[in-house]
Every structure is written in structure tokens, then in C-alpha cells.
Design a protein around this motif. Structure first.
Motif, PDB file in Angstrom:
ATOM      1  N   TYR A  20       0.833  -1.207   0.000  1.00 54.43           N
ATOM      2  CA  TYR A  20       0.000   0.000   0.000  1.00 54.43           C
ATOM      3  C   TYR A  20       0.868   1.257   0.000  1.00 54.43           C
ATOM      4  O   TYR A  20       0.510   2.264  -0.608  1.00 54.43           O
ATOM      5  CB  TYR A  20      -0.952   0.011   1.201  1.00 54.43           C
ATOM      6  N   GLU A  21       2.016   1.180   0.673  1.00 54.45           N
ATOM      7  CA  GLU A  21       2.948   2.311   0.681  1.00 54.45           C
ATOM      8  C   GLU A  21       3.418   2.631  -0.741  1.00 54.45           C
ATOM      9  O   GLU A  21       3.464   3.798  -1.142  1.00 54.45           O
ATOM     10  CB  GLU A  21       4.150   1.992   1.577  1.00 54.45           C
ATOM     11  N   GLU A  22       3.760   1.601  -1.504  1.00 59.68           N
ATOM     12  CA  GLU A  22       4.193   1.816  -2.890  1.00 59.68           C
ATOM     13  C   GLU A  22       3.066   2.403  -3.745  1.00 59.68           C
ATOM     14  O   GLU A  22       3.306   3.260  -4.599  1.00 59.68           O
ATOM     15  CB  GLU A  22       4.718   0.512  -3.508  1.00 59.68           C
TER      16      GLU A  22
ATOM     17  N   ASP B 183       1.342   9.934  -5.041  1.00 58.36           N
ATOM     18  CA  ASP B 183       1.602  11.090  -4.179  1.00 58.36           C
ATOM     19  C   ASP B 183       0.627  11.203  -3.003  1.00 58.36           C
ATOM     20  O   ASP B 183       0.097  12.276  -2.717  1.00 58.36           O
ATOM     21  CB  ASP B 183       1.597  12.380  -5.009  1.00 58.36           C
ATOM     22  N   GLY B 184       0.396  10.090  -2.346  1.00 58.16           N
ATOM     23  CA  GLY B 184      -0.420  10.124  -1.132  1.00 58.16           C
ATOM     24  C   GLY B 184      -1.820   9.581  -1.300  1.00 58.16           C
ATOM     25  O   GLY B 184      -2.495   9.324  -0.304  1.00 58.16           O
ATOM     26  N   TYR B 185      -2.276   9.419  -2.514  1.00 57.47           N
ATOM     27  CA  TYR B 185      -3.528   8.695  -2.737  1.00 57.47           C
ATOM     28  C   TYR B 185      -3.173   7.294  -3.223  1.00 57.47           C
ATOM     29  O   TYR B 185      -2.050   7.048  -3.662  1.00 57.47           O
ATOM     30  CB  TYR B 185      -4.423   9.404  -3.753  1.00 57.47           C
ATOM     31  N   LEU B 186      -4.106   6.385  -3.176  1.00 53.60           N
ATOM     32  CA  LEU B 186      -3.801   5.003  -3.530  1.00 53.60           C
ATOM     33  C   LEU B 186      -4.039   4.668  -4.997  1.00 53.60           C
ATOM     34  O   LEU B 186      -3.383   3.787  -5.543  1.00 53.60           O
ATOM     35  CB  LEU B 186      -4.621   4.049  -2.653  1.00 53.60           C
ATOM     36  N   PHE B 187      -4.980   5.339  -5.629  1.00 54.85           N
ATOM     37  CA  PHE B 187      -5.396   4.902  -6.956  1.00 54.85           C
ATOM     38  C   PHE B 187      -5.221   5.944  -8.051  1.00 54.85           C
ATOM     39  O   PHE B 187      -5.139   5.593  -9.212  1.00 54.85           O
ATOM     40  CB  PHE B 187      -6.856   4.420  -6.907  1.00 54.85           C
ATOM     41  N   ARG B 188      -5.195   7.205  -7.685  1.00 52.78           N
ATOM     42  CA  ARG B 188      -5.086   8.277  -8.676  1.00 52.78           C
ATOM     43  C   ARG B 188      -4.265   9.415  -8.069  1.00 52.78           C
ATOM     44  O   ARG B 188      -4.328   9.643  -6.881  1.00 52.78           O
ATOM     45  CB  ARG B 188      -6.466   8.809  -9.052  1.00 52.78           C
ATOM     46  N   LYS B 189      -3.542  10.136  -8.906  1.00 50.51           N
ATOM     47  CA  LYS B 189      -2.822  11.313  -8.410  1.00 50.51           C
ATOM     48  C   LYS B 189      -3.716  12.533  -8.313  1.00 50.51           C
ATOM     49  O   LYS B 189      -3.512  13.402  -7.472  1.00 50.51           O
ATOM     50  CB  LYS B 189      -1.647  11.647  -9.339  1.00 50.51           C
TER      51      LYS B 189
ATOM     52  N   ASP C 233       5.128   4.434  11.162  1.00 51.82           N
ATOM     53  CA  ASP C 233       6.334   5.263  11.064  1.00 51.82           C
ATOM     54  C   ASP C 233       7.188   4.944   9.837  1.00 51.82           C
ATOM     55  O   ASP C 233       7.828   5.830   9.275  1.00 51.82           O
ATOM     56  CB  ASP C 233       7.191   5.137  12.326  1.00 51.82           C
ATOM     57  N   LYS C 234       7.205   3.694   9.412  1.00 54.96           N
ATOM     58  CA  LYS C 234       8.022   3.300   8.257  1.00 54.96           C
ATOM     59  C   LYS C 234       7.297   3.527   6.923  1.00 54.96           C
ATOM     60  O   LYS C 234       7.817   3.171   5.872  1.00 54.96           O
ATOM     61  CB  LYS C 234       8.397   1.820   8.360  1.00 54.96           C
ATOM     62  N   TYR C 235       6.110   4.105   6.992  1.00 52.74           N
ATOM     63  CA  TYR C 235       5.271   4.239   5.800  1.00 52.74           C
ATOM     64  C   TYR C 235       4.814   5.687   5.625  1.00 52.74           C
ATOM     65  O   TYR C 235       3.653   6.022   5.850  1.00 52.74           O
ATOM     66  CB  TYR C 235       4.073   3.284   5.899  1.00 52.74           C
ATOM     67  N   PRO C 236       5.726   6.559   5.205  1.00 50.40           N
ATOM     68  CA  PRO C 236       5.398   7.993   5.126  1.00 50.40           C
ATOM     69  C   PRO C 236       4.265   8.318   4.153  1.00 50.40           C
ATOM     70  O   PRO C 236       3.517   9.270   4.368  1.00 50.40           O
ATOM     71  CB  PRO C 236       6.705   8.645   4.702  1.00 50.40           C
ATOM     72  N   TYR C 237       4.133   7.542   3.085  1.00 49.95           N
ATOM     73  CA  TYR C 237       3.072   7.852   2.125  1.00 49.95           C
ATOM     74  C   TYR C 237       1.703   7.406   2.619  1.00 49.95           C
ATOM     75  O   TYR C 237       0.692   8.002   2.261  1.00 49.95           O
ATOM     76  CB  TYR C 237       3.393   7.278   0.739  1.00 49.95           C
TER      77      TYR C 237
END
Length: 197
Positions: free
Chosen positions: A113-115, A121-127, A156-160
Motif C-alpha cells: 500500500y505504501e508503494e 503522491d499520497g492517494y492510492l489509486f489516482r494522483k 512510522d516506516k510508511y510515510p506515504y
């Protein structure tokens, strides 16, 4: 969308009485639409995504919507395993599953999910905009930081993924609602339902 709704929260000490009054199928959250009860969180989110035509919270086509549904179901499968582990009454059995949940399941899923969030850029499916699924993910990820679930720093290890929560919670109407929503009795966990109309 300008919908009127009531956010009614059931405190833990009220739960057994409420459940007794509503019968064995009663689960939370509940959304009432025109007097009819609806129980499935994912289905409620999907319904609201379709109804928010002005915000376009769905995919652009059936394939995008299928991909969104697939990842939401994948995420929900992970959440159910975390909940099963989290609510185990036998502490020794729970400890035996700690590595499977905390060392394998969560890092495997959260890395994927992080990738996805990094790519968009912070959303999962669309920019360009969130989908209903971004709201669902942000809500559950934030919920899992609460008491009796995972610790507050599990992301903490998943900034996005943190950015996903921040972007959803930063939307003006969401930000206002989060700031003013009813409080909960956190002696155990919160339970809630929504009433639309």
C-alpha cells in the motif's frame, strides 16, 4: 455534497443492551438511509462514493472500479486478521501469533500500500483526486492506531500512508468534522453508526 447526517456513537457499556434490542445480525457501523439499515462498511463507502457524483469518488470506468474493489477487499482481509489476533482472549496464543501478524502480515501488506500511495503522491489509486477507497483506507489506518489495536507508531516506516491520512483529514469538510465529531468512551473501543437524511 451537502448531506445532513447524525453521527451517533454507542459507548462500550451500552453495546450489549443495544445489540439485544436489535437482534443477532446487528453489527456496527450502521448507516440508515430513508429508514433502512445498512451494515457493511465497505458497501456503505462504495454507495457514498457513487452518490458523490460532484466529487467523483469512483474510478473512471468499470476496470478502475474493479481494481479499487480488489484492493479494498485485500486490505479488509488484512484488517480482519489483525482484529482476530487483537481480540484473542488467550494472551499466550496471541503472543504466538505476534510474529505472524506484526512481523509478516502487516509489513507485507503495508509495504504494498505504501508503494501505491507513493506512486500516486499520497492517494492510492489516482494522483489527481481521492476515491472512496482512500477515505476507507485512511479511516481504518487511523483507527488501527487507537487503543487496543496497534501502537500509535505502527505507520512510522510508511510515510506515504501517513500522507494519505493527512491528505484525507486535510480536506476542509473532513478536517472540520474530525475536529468537532463526538467523543468516545475509550475504555475499550468505540462503536458508531450514521444516520443519513
Amino acid at each position: 455534497m451537502n448531506w445532513n447526517f447524525t453521527d451517533h456513537r454507542i459507548q462500550y457499556d451500552e453495546w450489549l443492551d443495544v445489540k439485544k434490542d436489535h437482534g443477532p445480525r446487528f453489527k456496527l457501523p450502521i448507516m440508515y438511509v430513508n429508514g433502512t439499515q445498512h451494515y457493511s462498511t465497505r458497501d456503505m463507502c462504495r454507495y457514498l462514493g457513487r452518490k458523490c457524483r460532484t466529487s467523483n469518488l469512483m474510478g473512471d470506468n468499470d476496470i478502475e472500479n474493479m481494481v479499487i474493489d480488489m484492493w479494498v477487499d485485500n486490505f479488509n482481509d488484512m484488517r480482519l486478521k489483525v482484529n482476530e489476533w487483537n481480540y484473542m482472549e488467550n494472551i499466550e496464543e496471541r503472543k504466538e501469533m505476534d510474529y505472524e501478524i506484526l512481523g509478516v502480515l502487516l509489513p507485507t501488506h503495508l509495504s504494498i500500500y505504501e508503494e501505491m500511495a507513493k506512486k500516486h503522491d499520497g492517494y492510492l489509486f489516482r494522483k489527481d483526486r481521492p476515491t472512496w477507497a482512500d477515505f476507507f483506507f485512511a479511516g481504518v489506518l487511523d483507527y488501527l492506531k487507537g487503543p487496543y489495536h496497534l501502537h500509535a507508531h505502527y505507520l512510522d516506516k510508511y510515510p506515504y500512508l501517513q500522507k494519505l491520512i493527512e491528505k484525507i483529514h486535510g480536506l476542509p469538510r473532513v478536517r472540520d468534522w474530525v475536529a468537532n465529531r463526538p467523543t468516545n468512551n475509550w475504555d475499550w473501543q468505540y462503536m458508531y453508526f450514521y444516520k443519513l437524511g
